[in-house]
Design a protein around this motif. Structure first.
Motif, PDB file in Angstrom:
ATOM      1  N   PHE A 135       0.834  -1.318  -0.158  1.00 51.15           N
ATOM      2  CA  PHE A 135       0.095  -0.003  -0.116  1.00 51.15           C
ATOM      3  C   PHE A 135       0.828   1.104  -0.158  1.00 51.15           C
ATOM      4  O   PHE A 135       0.537   2.144  -0.566  1.00 51.15           O
ATOM      5  CB  PHE A 135      -1.053   0.079   1.258  1.00 51.15           C
ATOM      6  N   VAL A 136       1.905   1.191   0.579  1.00 52.67           N
ATOM      7  CA  VAL A 136       2.861   2.452   0.745  1.00 52.67           C
ATOM      8  C   VAL A 136       3.260   2.648  -0.920  1.00 52.67           C
ATOM      9  O   VAL A 136       3.579   3.750  -0.964  1.00 52.67           O
ATOM     10  CB  VAL A 136       4.002   2.071   1.675  1.00 52.67           C
ATOM     11  N   VAL A 137       3.788   1.666  -1.421  1.00 52.15           N
ATOM     12  CA  VAL A 137       4.318   1.803  -2.980  1.00 52.15           C
ATOM     13  C   VAL A 137       3.136   2.371  -3.548  1.00 52.15           C
ATOM     14  O   VAL A 137       3.277   3.322  -4.552  1.00 52.15           O
ATOM     15  CB  VAL A 137       4.436   0.308  -3.380  1.00 52.15           C
ATOM     16  N   VAL A 138       1.808   1.908  -3.408  1.00 50.65           N
ATOM     17  CA  VAL A 138       0.739   2.609  -4.268  1.00 50.65           C
ATOM     18  C   VAL A 138       0.591   4.153  -4.129  1.00 50.65           C
ATOM     19  O   VAL A 138       0.406   4.882  -4.806  1.00 50.65           O
ATOM     20  CB  VAL A 138      -0.737   1.648  -3.994  1.00 50.65           C
ATOM     21  N   VAL A 139       0.673   4.116  -2.760  1.00 53.52           N
ATOM     22  CA  VAL A 139       0.441   5.781  -2.321  1.00 53.52           C
ATOM     23  C   VAL A 139       1.596   6.402  -2.818  1.00 53.52           C
ATOM     24  O   VAL A 139       1.156   7.809  -3.183  1.00 53.52           O
ATOM     25  CB  VAL A 139       0.404   5.863  -0.848  1.00 53.52           C
ATOM     26  N   ILE A 140       2.970   6.174  -2.785  1.00 52.72           N
ATOM     27  CA  ILE A 140       3.964   6.780  -3.207  1.00 52.72           C
ATOM     28  C   ILE A 140       3.861   7.095  -4.777  1.00 52.72           C
ATOM     29  O   ILE A 140       3.999   8.079  -5.200  1.00 52.72           O
ATOM     30  CB  ILE A 140       5.395   6.256  -2.841  1.00 52.72           C
ATOM     31  N   GLY A 141       3.479   5.930  -5.456  1.00 54.72           N
ATOM     32  CA  GLY A 141       3.617   6.160  -6.936  1.00 54.72           C
ATOM     33  C   GLY A 141       2.506   7.066  -7.485  1.00 54.72           C
ATOM     34  O   GLY A 141       2.456   7.633  -8.296  1.00 54.72           O
ATOM     35  N   GLY A 142       1.316   6.719  -6.639  1.00 58.40           N
ATOM     36  CA  GLY A 142       0.022   7.546  -7.176  1.00 58.40           C
ATOM     37  C   GLY A 142      -1.023   6.666  -7.966  1.00 58.40           C
ATOM     38  O   GLY A 142      -0.603   5.844  -8.656  1.00 58.40           O
TER      39      GLY A 142
ATOM     40  N   ALA B  17       7.872   3.866  -7.849  1.00 56.29           N
ATOM     41  CA  ALA B  17       7.771   3.755  -6.330  1.00 56.29           C
ATOM     42  C   ALA B  17       8.441   2.481  -5.758  1.00 56.29           C
ATOM     43  O   ALA B  17       9.145   2.552  -4.823  1.00 56.29           O
ATOM     44  CB  ALA B  17       6.528   3.893  -5.726  1.00 56.29           C
ATOM     45  N   ALA B  18       8.052   1.516  -6.357  1.00 55.61           N
ATOM     46  CA  ALA B  18       8.611   0.019  -5.642  1.00 55.61           C
ATOM     47  C   ALA B  18      10.131  -0.011  -6.035  1.00 55.61           C
ATOM     48  O   ALA B  18      10.804  -0.509  -5.042  1.00 55.61           O
ATOM     49  CB  ALA B  18       8.091  -1.077  -6.714  1.00 55.61           C
ATOM     50  N   ILE B  19      10.637   0.532  -6.972  1.00 54.84           N
ATOM     51  CA  ILE B  19      12.072   0.625  -7.151  1.00 54.84           C
ATOM     52  C   ILE B  19      12.636   1.422  -6.131  1.00 54.84           C
ATOM     53  O   ILE B  19      13.818   1.084  -5.542  1.00 54.84           O
ATOM     54  CB  ILE B  19      12.203   0.865  -8.694  1.00 54.84           C
ATOM     55  N   MET B  20      12.229   2.606  -5.951  1.00 62.22           N
ATOM     56  CA  MET B  20      12.619   3.414  -5.059  1.00 62.22           C
ATOM     57  C   MET B  20      12.563   3.060  -3.624  1.00 62.22           C
ATOM     58  O   MET B  20      13.714   3.095  -2.950  1.00 62.22           O
ATOM     59  CB  MET B  20      11.716   4.824  -5.010  1.00 62.22           C
TER      60      MET B  20
END
Length: 291
Positions: A226-233, A243-246
């Protein structure tokens, strides 16, 4: 020391890869259907357990194909039986539904396989190391990175270069307009649920030889996803990928610098900073029906 640091960075990138396989499904299902799927991690766990069940009979190669397909079919059944009832409801209702579903799945796995963790060994043909000068890396982990890259490219092609993908992208932005054109989104929602949940099952298969398999493993991965989804948009395919790579790289670098105890906290710090300065995420798209 430099070699060890690079190994930790690559291991962090591997973490980002399996966050990615979970997060892509989460993002697609929410973007198209408005379902906050807290049960997504349970499908990851089911994929891992299916590997233990199927691999002795059809081999690990067969399990890589069969387990995600079976998990995807289970996802389609759940989408038809449960999710479709909540597409136009308040997202909080789907959140409660999928939370209960996740609890049921976890307890079912515990009753069938028991609570103690299980292990699954890397197949002999995939063991070994890759040597590049003084650098050594696991052959199996390198294979996981390649499989994940192939999944990302294949999903991107499906969504960006096919008629199916055009309808899905239009449905994400304005489902009422798609309906007015006489196109039913129900089969597309079913397909997206199958693809997204199947990716979670694939992540479970691929990670089964690396991490211990236990009933609560889905809970451990759902929050970082969920954190990845939030960061990526929301609504952004490449946003989730970046976001996942970051997240993976930052986690790996933090461990490589010797701050292992901060490796999880730094992920949530990244999310906080993104929410403060870019609430839609780094590449978040404007979705009319969620405005």
């Amino acid at each position: 020391m430099l070699t060890l640091f690079i190994q930790q960075v690559l291991n962090g990138l591997l973490d980002g890869v399996y966050y990615l396989l979970i997060a892509l499904g989460l993002s697609l299902i929410f973007s198209l259907g408005g379902i906050v799927n807290l049960a997504h991690g349970a499908f990851y766990a089911i994929g891992a357990y299916l590997t233990i069940v199927l691999a002795p009979h059809i081999g690990f190669g067969g399990a890589i194909i069969a387990s995600p397909v079976l998990v995807a079919l289970l996802g389609i059944v759940i989408e038809r039986g449960l999710f479709q009832r909540f597409y136009r409801s308040d997202p909080i209702l789907s959140l409660l539904l999928t939370f209960g579903l996740a609890m049921v799945a976890e307890q079912t796995l515990r009753m069938i396989f028991g609570a103690p963790p299980l292990s699954f060994s890397i197949p002999p043909e995939l063991r070994g190391q890759i040597f590049i000068g003084d650098f050594i890396y696991s052959r199996y982990r390198a294979l996981l990175l390649l499989i994940a890259a192939a999944c990302v490219i294949g999903l991107w092609f499906l969504l960006q270069r096919t008629a199916f993908g055009r309808v899905v992208r239009a449905g994400v932005q304005n489902p009422d307009m798609v309906g007015a054109l006489g196109i039913s989104l129900q089969p597309y929602m079913m397909a997206i649920a199958g693809i997204g949940i199947g990716l979670a099952g694939l992540a479970g298969v691929l990670l089964a030889p690396i991490y211990s398999i236990h009933p609560a493993m889905g809970q451990e991965i759902i929050t970082p996803a969920f954190v990845v989804v939030v960061i990526g948009g929301l609504g952004s395919f490449w946003g989730v990928v970046v976001a996942a790579i970051m997240v993976g790289l930052v986690k790996g670098i933090t461990i490589g610098l010797g701050f292992t105890q901060w490796s999880t906290a730094v992920i949530y710090l990244m999310m906080l900073l993104v929410l403060l300065f870019r609430p839609r995420g780094l590449f978040g798209e404007r979705i009319q029906r969620f405005e």
